[in-house]
Design a protein around this motif. Structure first.
Motif, PDB file in Angstrom:
ATOM      1  N   SER A   1       0.836  -1.198   0.000  1.00 49.47           N
ATOM      2  CA  SER A   1       0.000   0.000   0.000  1.00 49.47           C
ATOM      3  C   SER A   1       0.874   1.253   0.000  1.00 49.47           C
ATOM      4  O   SER A   1       2.045   1.209   0.391  1.00 49.47           O
ATOM      5  N   ASP A   2       0.287   2.365  -0.451  1.00 51.59           N
ATOM      6  CA  ASP A   2       0.890   3.694  -0.275  1.00 51.59           C
ATOM      7  C   ASP A   2       2.360   3.753  -0.696  1.00 51.59           C
ATOM      8  O   ASP A   2       3.204   4.264   0.031  1.00 51.59           O
ATOM      9  N   VAL A   3       2.612   3.245  -1.885  1.00 51.66           N
ATOM     10  CA  VAL A   3       3.991   3.287  -2.396  1.00 51.66           C
ATOM     11  C   VAL A   3       4.371   4.729  -2.763  1.00 51.66           C
ATOM     12  O   VAL A   3       5.530   5.129  -2.636  1.00 51.66           O
ATOM     13  N   HIS A   4       3.405   5.528  -3.229  1.00 49.96           N
ATOM     14  CA  HIS A   4       3.657   6.941  -3.583  1.00 49.96           C
ATOM     15  C   HIS A   4       4.927   7.065  -4.429  1.00 49.96           C
ATOM     16  O   HIS A   4       5.814   7.875  -4.138  1.00 49.96           O
ATOM     17  N   LEU A   5       4.989   6.255  -5.480  1.00 50.49           N
ATOM     18  CA  LEU A   5       6.261   6.133  -6.205  1.00 50.49           C
ATOM     19  C   LEU A   5       6.573   7.362  -7.064  1.00 50.49           C
ATOM     20  O   LEU A   5       5.721   7.887  -7.776  1.00 50.49           O
TER      21      LEU A   5
ATOM     22  N   GLY B   1      -3.671   0.938  -2.820  1.00 50.74           N
ATOM     23  CA  GLY B   1      -3.701   2.268  -3.398  1.00 50.74           C
ATOM     24  C   GLY B   1      -2.652   3.264  -2.972  1.00 50.74           C
ATOM     25  O   GLY B   1      -1.781   2.973  -2.176  1.00 50.74           O
ATOM     26  N   ASP B   2      -2.765   4.487  -3.552  1.00 51.86           N
ATOM     27  CA  ASP B   2      -1.728   5.516  -3.449  1.00 51.86           C
ATOM     28  C   ASP B   2      -0.408   4.957  -3.977  1.00 51.86           C
ATOM     29  O   ASP B   2       0.641   5.056  -3.339  1.00 51.86           O
ATOM     30  N   SER B   3      -0.466   4.400  -5.186  1.00 55.36           N
ATOM     31  CA  SER B   3       0.705   3.731  -5.747  1.00 55.36           C
ATOM     32  C   SER B   3       1.694   4.712  -6.358  1.00 55.36           C
ATOM     33  O   SER B   3       2.899   4.470  -6.341  1.00 55.36           O
TER      34      SER B   3
ATOM     35  N   SER C   1      -6.693   8.366  -3.308  1.00 54.28           N
ATOM     36  CA  SER C   1      -6.856   9.670  -3.959  1.00 54.28           C
ATOM     37  C   SER C   1      -5.544  10.162  -4.558  1.00 54.28           C
ATOM     38  O   SER C   1      -5.537  10.899  -5.542  1.00 54.28           O
ATOM     39  N   ASN C   2      -4.414   9.717  -3.996  1.00 54.08           N
ATOM     40  CA  ASN C   2      -3.125  10.169  -4.529  1.00 54.08           C
ATOM     41  C   ASN C   2      -2.748   9.482  -5.831  1.00 54.08           C
ATOM     42  O   ASN C   2      -1.732   9.832  -6.434  1.00 54.08           O
ATOM     43  N   ASP C   3      -3.531   8.499  -6.260  1.00 52.49           N
ATOM     44  CA  ASP C   3      -3.348   7.953  -7.603  1.00 52.49           C
ATOM     45  C   ASP C   3      -3.990   8.869  -8.646  1.00 52.49           C
ATOM     46  O   ASP C   3      -3.725   8.736  -9.842  1.00 52.49           O
TER      47      ASP C   3
ATOM     48  N   MET D   1     -10.068  -1.720   0.532  1.00 52.09           N
ATOM     49  CA  MET D   1     -10.340  -0.279   0.454  1.00 52.09           C
ATOM     50  C   MET D   1      -9.041   0.470   0.714  1.00 52.09           C
ATOM     51  O   MET D   1      -8.104  -0.085   1.286  1.00 52.09           O
ATOM     52  N   HIS D   2      -8.989   1.723   0.303  1.00 54.03           N
ATOM     53  CA  HIS D   2      -7.784   2.510   0.610  1.00 54.03           C
ATOM     54  C   HIS D   2      -7.840   3.033   2.044  1.00 54.03           C
ATOM     55  O   HIS D   2      -6.998   2.706   2.868  1.00 54.03           O
ATOM     56  N   SER D   3      -8.841   3.820   2.338  1.00 54.78           N
ATOM     57  CA  SER D   3      -8.912   4.453   3.654  1.00 54.78           C
ATOM     58  C   SER D   3      -9.782   3.618   4.607  1.00 54.78           C
ATOM     59  O   SER D   3     -10.922   3.285   4.268  1.00 54.78           O
TER      60      SER D   3
ATOM     61  N   GLY E   1      -5.099   0.780   3.687  1.00 54.58           N
ATOM     62  CA  GLY E   1      -3.823   1.469   3.870  1.00 54.58           C
ATOM     63  C   GLY E   1      -4.094   2.878   4.361  1.00 54.58           C
ATOM     64  O   GLY E   1      -4.772   3.079   5.359  1.00 54.58           O
ATOM     65  N   HIS E   2      -3.560   3.860   3.669  1.00 55.62           N
ATOM     66  CA  HIS E   2      -3.878   5.273   3.837  1.00 55.62           C
ATOM     67  C   HIS E   2      -3.263   5.949   5.058  1.00 55.62           C
ATOM     68  O   HIS E   2      -2.820   7.092   4.970  1.00 55.62           O
ATOM     69  N   THR E   3      -3.244   5.292   6.198  1.00 58.09           N
ATOM     70  CA  THR E   3      -2.844   5.989   7.430  1.00 58.09           C
ATOM     71  C   THR E   3      -1.349   6.279   7.473  1.00 58.09           C
ATOM     72  O   THR E   3      -0.911   7.139   8.231  1.00 58.09           O
ATOM     73  N   HIS E   4      -0.554   5.534   6.711  1.00 58.79           N
ATOM     74  CA  HIS E   4       0.920   5.562   6.814  1.00 58.79           C
ATOM     75  C   HIS E   4       1.352   5.234   8.239  1.00 58.79           C
ATOM     76  O   HIS E   4       2.461   5.582   8.645  1.00 58.79           O
ATOM     77  N   GLY E   5       0.472   4.569   8.995  1.00 57.27           N
ATOM     78  CA  GLY E   5       0.774   4.246  10.389  1.00 57.27           C
ATOM     79  C   GLY E   5       0.994   5.484  11.241  1.00 57.27           C
ATOM     80  O   GLY E   5       1.506   5.396  12.356  1.00 57.27           O
TER      81      GLY E   5
HETATM   82 FE   LIG Z   1      -0.843   7.410   1.136  1.00 53.95          FE
END
Ligand SMILES: [Fe+2]
Length: 294
Positions: A34-38, A64-66, A94-96, A188-190, A210-214
């Motif tokens: 999740s949340d790779v934000h590449l 998501g948020d790849s 949403s960041n995709d 789901m993402h969030s 994912g989404h929270t980034h912990g």
């Molecule tokens: Fe994210």
């Protein structure tokens, strides 16, 4: 320096055992990313993702948020590499859809990013990203429901688009799940509680988000400061139940447990405008699904 260079590249593989399968079923490995934000220059991250295929997962789930750049679709698909030949499921974050914008990286401490910008026209190639994964046979679970095979398991899958920006349409997938399936998986993402309540009521066994980034920036001995959604801090990452406490009345409908398992990934990346992690290493998770206890 430590948080932006070292910990941000100190990738961790988390392992969990989830007792969620029917009695007598063989264990099944689910890789959750999740949340790779590449962005294309993150070569270490791409290499690390590519190595995950050695875990031989039976199923890959991407919540998501790849991507974080218009140029990241190709590098992201390349980094998945052989993982794309395995069964997979994906949803968008949403960041995709919307490219990252400069902002005060500490702003998330006092407000969520849901209204961080008021753009309504996506400027990232989300469709190209999804087409790449779908072309490999991965299931697009954005406001969709379907059935996939992973190992010998017959899995019913339901998913929603990102609730963080109001793109979830649970009404499109609503309805009781099939008790004849070996597993009912929600993606789901969030991890928004109002959405997870709906999945739980429809009988899903395992919820992945994912989404929270912990929390991304955490305090030692205190933990996560914020979750950037309606989820409580204690469940910002890792394996938990949803709802957190047993509902009055005990078991839900069908064969499902009234409290499905919830795994929230702390994710592998960060926004390019908040490139730091503290006491919250970037992670992927290998969930080994095993038969229910009792
Ligand atoms: Fe994210």
């Amino acid at each position: 320096m430590y948080a932006s260079v070292l910990e941000r590249n100190w990738f961790a593989l988390r392992r969990y055992q989830v007792p969620v399968l029917p009695e007598g079923a063989e264990p099944v490995r689910v890789l959750h990313i999740s949340d790779v934000h590449l962005t294309p220059e993150r070569h270490r991250l791409m290499s690390w993702i590519r190595c995950l295929d050695a875990l031989e997962p039976d199923l890959v789930v991407n919540t998501g948020d790849s991507i974080a750049s218009p140029q990241a679709v190709g590098p992201f698909l390349d980094s998945l590499g052989p993982l794309l030949e395995r069964p997979g499921v994906f949803v968008y974050g949403s960041n995709d859809l919307y490219s990252p914008r400069p902002k005060n990286p500490l702003r998330y401490l006092w407000e969520t990013s849901a209204r961080a910008n008021n753009r309504t026209v996506p400027d990232l190639p989300w469709a190209e990203l999804g087409a790449g994964m779908a072309a490999a046979g991965w299931m697009d679970a954005n406001n969709r429901r379907g059935r996939i095979k992973a190992g010998v398991l017959d899995i019913e899958v339901g998913g929603v688009h990102d609730s963080h920006r109001g793109r979830d349409r649970y009404e499109d997938i609503a309805g009781a799940t099939d008790p004849a399936a070996d597993l009912r998986l929600a993606v789901m993402h969030s991890p928004e509680p109002r959405v997870m309540d709906l999945f739980a009521a429809d009988g899903y066994d395992l919820l992945l988000a994912g989404h929270t980034h912990g929390g991304q920036i955490c305090l030692p001995l205190y933990g996560t400061l914020v979750t950037n959604c309606g989820l409580d801090r204690r469940r910002a990452r890792g394996l938990h139940r949803h709802p957190q406490f047993p509902p009055a009345g005990g078991q839900g409908s069908g064969q499902a447990d009234a409290q499905p398992w919830l795994h929230v990934s702390a994710g592998l990346g960060t926004s390019p405008w908040a490139p730091a992690r503290l006491a919250c290493r970037p992670e992927a998770s290998l969930l080994t699904l095993v038969p229910r206890i009792g």
